[in-house]
Motif scaffolding. Structure first.
Motif, PDB file in Angstrom:
ATOM      1  N   GLY A 153      -7.484  -0.581  41.063  1.00  6.00           N
ATOM      2  CA  GLY A 153      -6.497  -0.750  40.012  1.00  6.00           C
ATOM      3  C   GLY A 153      -6.172  -2.212  39.761  1.00  6.00           C
ATOM      4  N   PRO A 154      -5.371  -2.473  38.726  1.00  3.04           N
ATOM      5  CA  PRO A 154      -5.070  -3.859  38.358  1.00  3.04           C
ATOM      6  C   PRO A 154      -4.114  -4.525  39.349  1.00  3.04           C
ATOM      7  CG  PRO A 154      -3.775  -2.359  37.027  1.00  3.04           C
ATOM      8  CD  PRO A 154      -4.724  -1.505  37.824  1.00  3.04           C
ATOM      9  N   CYS A 155      -4.160  -5.838  39.373  1.00  2.00           N
ATOM     10  CA  CYS A 155      -3.230  -6.596  40.201  1.00  2.00           C
ATOM     11  C   CYS A 155      -1.885  -6.690  39.479  1.00  2.00           C
ATOM     12  CB  CYS A 155      -3.772  -7.993  40.488  1.00  2.00           C
ATOM     13  SG  CYS A 155      -3.788  -9.083  39.043  1.00  2.00           S
ATOM     14  N   GLY A 156      -0.908  -7.311  40.110  1.00  2.00           N
ATOM     15  CA  GLY A 156       0.409  -7.434  39.487  1.00  2.00           C
ATOM     16  C   GLY A 156       0.499  -8.573  38.494  1.00  2.00           C
ATOM     17  N   GLY A 157      -0.582  -9.317  38.317  1.00  2.00           N
ATOM     18  CA  GLY A 157      -0.523 -10.491  37.454  1.00  2.00           C
ATOM     19  C   GLY A 157      -0.994 -10.256  36.035  1.00  2.00           C
ATOM     20  N   THR A 158      -1.575  -9.091  35.761  1.00  2.00           N
ATOM     21  CA  THR A 158      -2.044  -8.831  34.405  1.00  2.00           C
ATOM     22  C   THR A 158      -0.868  -8.754  33.445  1.00  2.00           C
ATOM     23  OG1 THR A 158      -3.310  -7.282  33.025  1.00  2.00           O
ATOM     24  CG2 THR A 158      -2.012  -6.332  34.797  1.00  2.00           C
ATOM     25  N   LYS A 159      -1.052  -9.328  32.249  1.00  2.00           N
ATOM     26  CA  LYS A 159       0.038  -9.387  31.283  1.00  2.00           C
ATOM     27  C   LYS A 159      -0.525  -9.211  29.878  1.00  2.00           C
ATOM     28  CE  LYS A 159       3.973 -12.262  29.840  1.00  2.00           C
ATOM     29  NZ  LYS A 159       4.667 -13.548  30.063  1.00  2.00           N
ATOM     30  N   ASN A 160       0.051  -8.253  29.152  1.00  2.00           N
ATOM     31  CA  ASN A 160      -0.402  -7.969  27.789  1.00  2.00           C
ATOM     32  C   ASN A 160      -1.907  -7.724  27.725  1.00  2.00           C
ATOM     33  OD1 ASN A 160       2.240  -8.341  26.767  1.00  2.00           O
ATOM     34  ND2 ASN A 160       1.914 -10.553  26.623  1.00  2.00           N
ATOM     35  N   GLY A 161      -2.400  -7.061  28.775  1.00  2.00           N
ATOM     36  CA  GLY A 161      -3.811  -6.712  28.789  1.00  2.00           C
ATOM     37  C   GLY A 161      -4.753  -7.839  29.125  1.00  2.00           C
ATOM     38  N   LYS A 162      -4.214  -9.001  29.541  1.00  2.00           N
ATOM     39  CA  LYS A 162      -5.038 -10.160  29.843  1.00  2.00           C
ATOM     40  C   LYS A 162      -5.022 -10.464  31.345  1.00  2.00           C
ATOM     41  CE  LYS A 162      -6.220 -11.084  25.589  1.00  2.00           C
ATOM     42  NZ  LYS A 162      -7.615 -10.981  25.118  1.00  2.00           N
ATOM     43  N   CYS A 163      -6.079 -11.122  31.800  1.00  2.00           N
ATOM     44  CA  CYS A 163      -6.241 -11.478  33.210  1.00  2.00           C
ATOM     45  C   CYS A 163      -5.403 -12.710  33.544  1.00  2.00           C
ATOM     46  CB  CYS A 163      -7.725 -11.762  33.469  1.00  2.00           C
ATOM     47  SG  CYS A 163      -8.100 -12.454  35.084  1.00  2.00           S
ATOM     48  N   PRO A 167      -6.696 -16.246  31.190  1.00  2.00           N
ATOM     49  CA  PRO A 167      -5.902 -15.642  30.115  1.00  2.00           C
ATOM     50  C   PRO A 167      -6.711 -15.266  28.875  1.00  2.00           C
ATOM     51  CG  PRO A 167      -4.802 -17.584  31.009  1.00  2.00           C
ATOM     52  CD  PRO A 167      -6.181 -17.578  31.571  1.00  2.00           C
ATOM     53  N   ASP A 168      -7.909 -15.828  28.742  1.00  2.00           N
ATOM     54  CA  ASP A 168      -8.759 -15.485  27.595  1.00  2.00           C
ATOM     55  C   ASP A 168      -9.584 -14.223  27.859  1.00  2.00           C
ATOM     56  OD1 ASP A 168      -7.917 -17.706  26.121  1.00  2.00           O
ATOM     57  OD2 ASP A 168      -9.408 -18.992  27.094  1.00  2.00           O
ATOM     58  N   MET A 169      -9.496 -13.711  29.069  1.00  2.00           N
ATOM     59  CA  MET A 169     -10.307 -12.562  29.474  1.00  2.00           C
ATOM     60  C   MET A 169      -9.452 -11.300  29.501  1.00  2.00           C
ATOM     61  SD  MET A 169     -12.214 -12.184  33.158  1.00  2.00           S
ATOM     62  CE  MET A 169     -12.931 -10.642  33.725  1.00  2.00           C
TER      63      MET A 169
END
Length: 211
Positions: A153-163, A167-169
């Motif tokens: 699953g995703p980490c806690g740092g993802t924001k608005n669907g971005k890595c 941040p461009d990924m």
């Protein structure tokens, strides 16, 4: 060079509860493909009446060529409940992207070997980890699509669907969630976390043997 090995018969059988369409990739000579074993397995599935069609082609990792080759069998693909792919992990991801509304399953695990590797025009890649997760993640590799290679699953740092690392990924796990949601398969994420068995990694094996 890469080697693909078939997943266990039990693992593949679990993917064939309904009708399936089979895609074989024989294009990249830098990939060792278990052709005879795959043929035998596919014949058994056909004898059981589970196969609605088969496409054997080359370089399925080229999305433009793949789209052209899929035109003819598209009606048969529409009849199938799922598509079984016998190729390396890049091929499975390419087909999953083109047929994003259809469950696409990897029937092979990909193992890295030294030497030249095939060239793909795509941005995503196969981690060649020897234990493919694509069947649990909607055909999107969590190891290469996630900057941290997270498999649970995703980490806690993802924001608005971005890595958060780049941040461009797009967050790989956001993509996985949206793909499974569109296919009505979010229940897949309820399964127990599958931990990666590093004993399947050829580099790990070589390191252990040298100790």
């Amino acid at each position: 060079m890469l080697i693909t090995k078939l997943k266990s018969e039990e693992a593949i059988a679990s993917l064939t509860s309904g009708k399936v369409f089979i895609i074989n990739c024989h294009g990249c000579k830098e990939v060792g493909f278990p052709e005879e074993e795959a043929k035998a397995l596919q014949k058994r599935l056909a004898d059981e009446g589970k196969v609605v069609g088969t496409l054997t082609t080359d370089y399925v990792c080229n999305p433009t060529e793949l789209a052209l080759r899929l035109r003819a069998p598209m009606a048969k693909i529409a009849e199938a409940d799922a598509v079984l792919v016998f190729s390396c992990g890049v091929g499975v991801q390419t087909i999953s992207e083109v047929l994003e509304d259809k469950p696409v399953y990897a029937c092979c695990d990909t193992i890295e070997l030294p030497g030249f590797q095939g060239v793909t025009p795509l941005e995503y890649d196969c981690g060649q980890c020897g234990e493919c997760f694509l069947n649990l993640t909607g055909g999107i590799c969590p190891i290469t699509a996630c900057s941290k290679s997270l498999v649970n699953g995703p980490c806690g740092g993802t924001k608005n669907g971005k890595c958060e690392v780049n941040p461009d990924m797009e967050c790989g796990w956001e993509r996985i969630y949206q793909r499974l949601k569109a296919q009505g398969r979010l229940d897949v994420l309820k399964c127990p976390t599958q931990l990666h068995d590093f004993n399947t990694d050829e580099a790990t094996k070589a390191a252990k043997e040298s100790e």
